[in-house]
Design a protein around this motif. Structure first.
Motif, mmCIF file in Angstrom:
data_model
loop_
_atom_site.group_PDB
_atom_site.id
_atom_site.type_symbol
_atom_site.label_atom_id
_atom_site.label_comp_id
_atom_site.label_asym_id
_atom_site.label_seq_id
_atom_site.Cartn_x
_atom_site.Cartn_y
_atom_site.Cartn_z
ATOM 1 N N ILE A 41 15.460 -66.488 -33.851
ATOM 2 C CA ILE A 41 15.356 -66.063 -32.455
ATOM 3 C C ILE A 41 13.882 -66.091 -32.080
ATOM 4 C CG2 ILE A 41 15.604 -64.127 -30.853
ATOM 5 C CD1 ILE A 41 17.868 -63.077 -32.528
ATOM 6 N N ARG A 42 13.587 -66.548 -30.881
ATOM 7 C CA ARG A 42 12.202 -66.469 -30.412
ATOM 8 C C ARG A 42 12.017 -65.154 -29.660
ATOM 9 N NH1 ARG A 42 13.071 -71.675 -30.804
ATOM 10 N NH2 ARG A 42 11.326 -73.046 -31.322
ATOM 11 N N ALA A 43 11.038 -64.370 -30.103
ATOM 12 C CA ALA A 43 10.757 -63.101 -29.418
ATOM 13 C C ALA A 43 9.645 -63.335 -28.410
ATOM 14 C CB ALA A 43 10.336 -62.048 -30.433
ATOM 15 N N GLN A 44 9.943 -63.067 -27.149
ATOM 16 C CA GLN A 44 8.949 -63.268 -26.085
ATOM 17 C C GLN A 44 7.939 -62.127 -26.069
ATOM 18 O OE1 GLN A 44 9.143 -66.100 -24.729
ATOM 19 N NE2 GLN A 44 11.238 -66.645 -25.299
ATOM 20 N N ASP A 45 6.885 -62.322 -25.301
ATOM 21 C CA ASP A 45 5.800 -61.333 -25.241
ATOM 22 C C ASP A 45 6.347 -59.941 -24.891
ATOM 23 O OD1 ASP A 45 3.227 -60.382 -25.313
ATOM 24 O OD2 ASP A 45 2.843 -60.832 -23.200
ATOM 25 N N GLY A 46 6.084 -58.973 -25.751
ATOM 26 C CA GLY A 46 6.470 -57.587 -25.481
ATOM 27 C C GLY A 46 7.883 -57.229 -25.904
#
Ligand code: AMP
Ligand code: MG
Length: 341
Positions: free
Chosen positions: A229-234
Motif C-alpha cells: 500500500i502506498r501511504a500518502q503524506d500524513g
C-alpha cells in the motif's frame, strides 16, 4: 485472488530515492520494537530529533499504560475505590476522544474494557495462558464495568464512573495517539519526510511533493508478504489482529480484542488494517472493526467516517472498502521483493 489475512509488515518499508541516507533508530516502546526513520536531515540534527521522539514516546507510554506507574495506572488504582477521580487536561482529552469513538462505534470500541482485558490475562505481555478460561459469571460481572464519562468542574477534569472497580485501558488507541503526537512533533521540528512505525502501526510523513512510502502488508498466519500500500503524506496505517496477543486452548484461539457486549474475544475477524490521516481514529476503528466483523463492516466504517479499510474474516474471506480495493496492490510471493518504485 484470495487473501488469508493481513498485517503491516515490520521491516518491509521501502523508501524511494532520498538525497541522503535516512537516519534510522530502533527503540523498544509501547510493548514493541519501534522504528524511527528520518530523511533529508544532517546527522546531528537527525540525532537530536530522534532523541526528542524517543523521549516523547517513552513519556506517553508511561502516562497511558493502564497497569503502570504513570498517570493512567494511578487513575485506575484510584477508580478501584472511587467513582470520581481528578485527571490532567491531556489525559482527559484523550479519554474524551476515546468516548466519542466509543459512541460512534456503538460501543464496539470501549476504553473501559480494562477489567475484562485483565480477567482474560491480556494486560501483561509476559503472561502465560491461564490454566482455564475465565468463568462465565466473572465475565458477565466484568462486562458490567463499562460506564464512564469525563466531566469538567471549574478548571478541573474528572473521570466519572458508574461504579467502583472500572479499569480504563487505552491500549486500543494509544499507539494511534502516539503516532499523531510524533507527527505533530516532527512538523514542529520542520521535518518533512519521516516514517514512525510502532510495531506495524505507522505514520508516514512523505513530504508534499515527494514519492509516497510503500508499506509491505503481510499475512499474519504465515508471515508471507501479501501486498503493498502506498501511504500518502500524513497518513497513518494501523492494524489490529488476533495474532498480536493470544493463547490457544483445545484448538481455539483466545486473543486480546474483546467484544464489550459478550465479554469474549472476538470471533468474526482475524485482522483489520485501516488508513486515515487521523491516526487516533484509525487505531480505534481497527479495534472496533475487529469487534464488528464482516456483518457490520460497512456500518462501522460509515459511522466512523473511514474510507480505507480491509477486514479478513476467519474463513479467509476479505472485505475491502472501495478505496482500499483501489489502493491495495496484491502481490504474489515471487515478485514481492520490496524494491523501490
Ligand atoms: P489494537 O491492537 O489497537 O486493536 O488494541 C488492542 C488492545 O486494546 C488490547 O490489547 C486491549 O488492551 C484493548 N482492547 C481490547 N478490546 C477492546 C475493545 N473492544 N475496545 C477498546 N479497547 C480494547
Ligand atoms: Mg486499535
Amino acid at each position: 485472488m484470495r487473501l488469508a489475512a493481513l498485517a503491516i509488515a515490520f521491516g518491509l518499508l521501502t523508501a524511494c530515492e532520498a538525497p541522503r541516507e535516512p537516519y534510522h533508530r530502533t527503540v523498544y516502546t509501547f510493548g514493541t520494537l519501534a522504528s524511527i526513520q528520518l530523511y533529508d536531515l544532517p546527522r546531528e540534527r537527525a540525532l537530536e530529533v530522534a532523541n526528542k521522539i524517543e523521549r516523547r514516546l517513552s513519556t506517553l507510554n508511561k502516562d497511558w499504560y493502564a497497569w503502570g506507574k504513570g498517570e493512567l495506572g494511578q487513575l485506575n488504582r484510584a477508580l478501584a475505590n472511587a467513582e470520581k477521580v481528578a485527571l490532567s487536561a491531556s489525559l482527559a482529552a484523550l479519554i474524551q476522544r476515546s468516548l466519542e469513538l466509543r459512541d460512534l462505534s456503538a460501543g464496539r470500541f470501549d476504553p473501559a474494557i480494562g477489567s475484562l482485558v485483565e480477567l482474560w490475562g491480556f494486560h501483561d505481555s509476559g503472561q502465560k495462558a491461564p490454566a482455564q478460561n475465565p468463568a462465565a459469571g466473572d465475565i458477565q460481572a466484568r462486562a458490567e464495568l463499562l460506564g464512564i464519562e469525563v466531566v469538567q468542574e471549574d478548571e478541573q477534569y474528572y473521570l466519572q464512573a458508574t461504579r467502583t472497580g472500572i479499569v480504563i485501558d487505552l491500549g486500543g488507541i494509544a499507539k494511534g495517539a502516539a503516532l499523531a503526537e510524533c507527527a505533530r512533533l516532527l512538523k514542529a521540528e520542520g521535518v518533512r519526510r519521516a516514517l514512525i512505525d510502532l510495531g506495524g502501526d505507522l505514520i508516514a510523513l512523505s513530504g508534499p511533493d515527494q514519492a509516497a512510502f510503500r508499506i509491505g502488508v503481510k499475512d499474519p498466519r504465515d508471515d508471507a508478504l501479501a501486498g503493498l500500500i502506498r501511504a500518502q503524506d500524513g497518513e497513518a496505517v494501523v492494524s489490529s489482529g488476533d495474532y498480536e496477543r493470544y493463547y490457544e486452548k483445545a484448538d481455539k484461539r483466545y486473543h486480546h480484542i474483546i467484544d464489550p457486549e459478550t465479554g469474549y474475544p472476538t470471533a468474526t475477524a482475524i485482522a483489520v488494517t485501516v488508513i486515515s490521516k487521523d491516526a487516533i481514529l484509525a487505531d480505534a476503528a481497527a479495534t472496533a472493526l475487529m469487534v464488528a466483523g464482516p456483518q457490520h463492516f460497512e456500518a462501522v466504517n460509515a459511522a466512523l467516517g473511514i474510507k480505507t479499510a480491509v477486514l479478513i474474516a476467519p474463513d479467509g474471506e476479505y472485505y475491502l472498502t472501495p478505496d482500499m480495493r483501489e489502493r491495495l496492490e496484491l502481490k504474489s510471493l515471487s515478485d514481492a521483493g520490496g524494491e523501490g518504485q
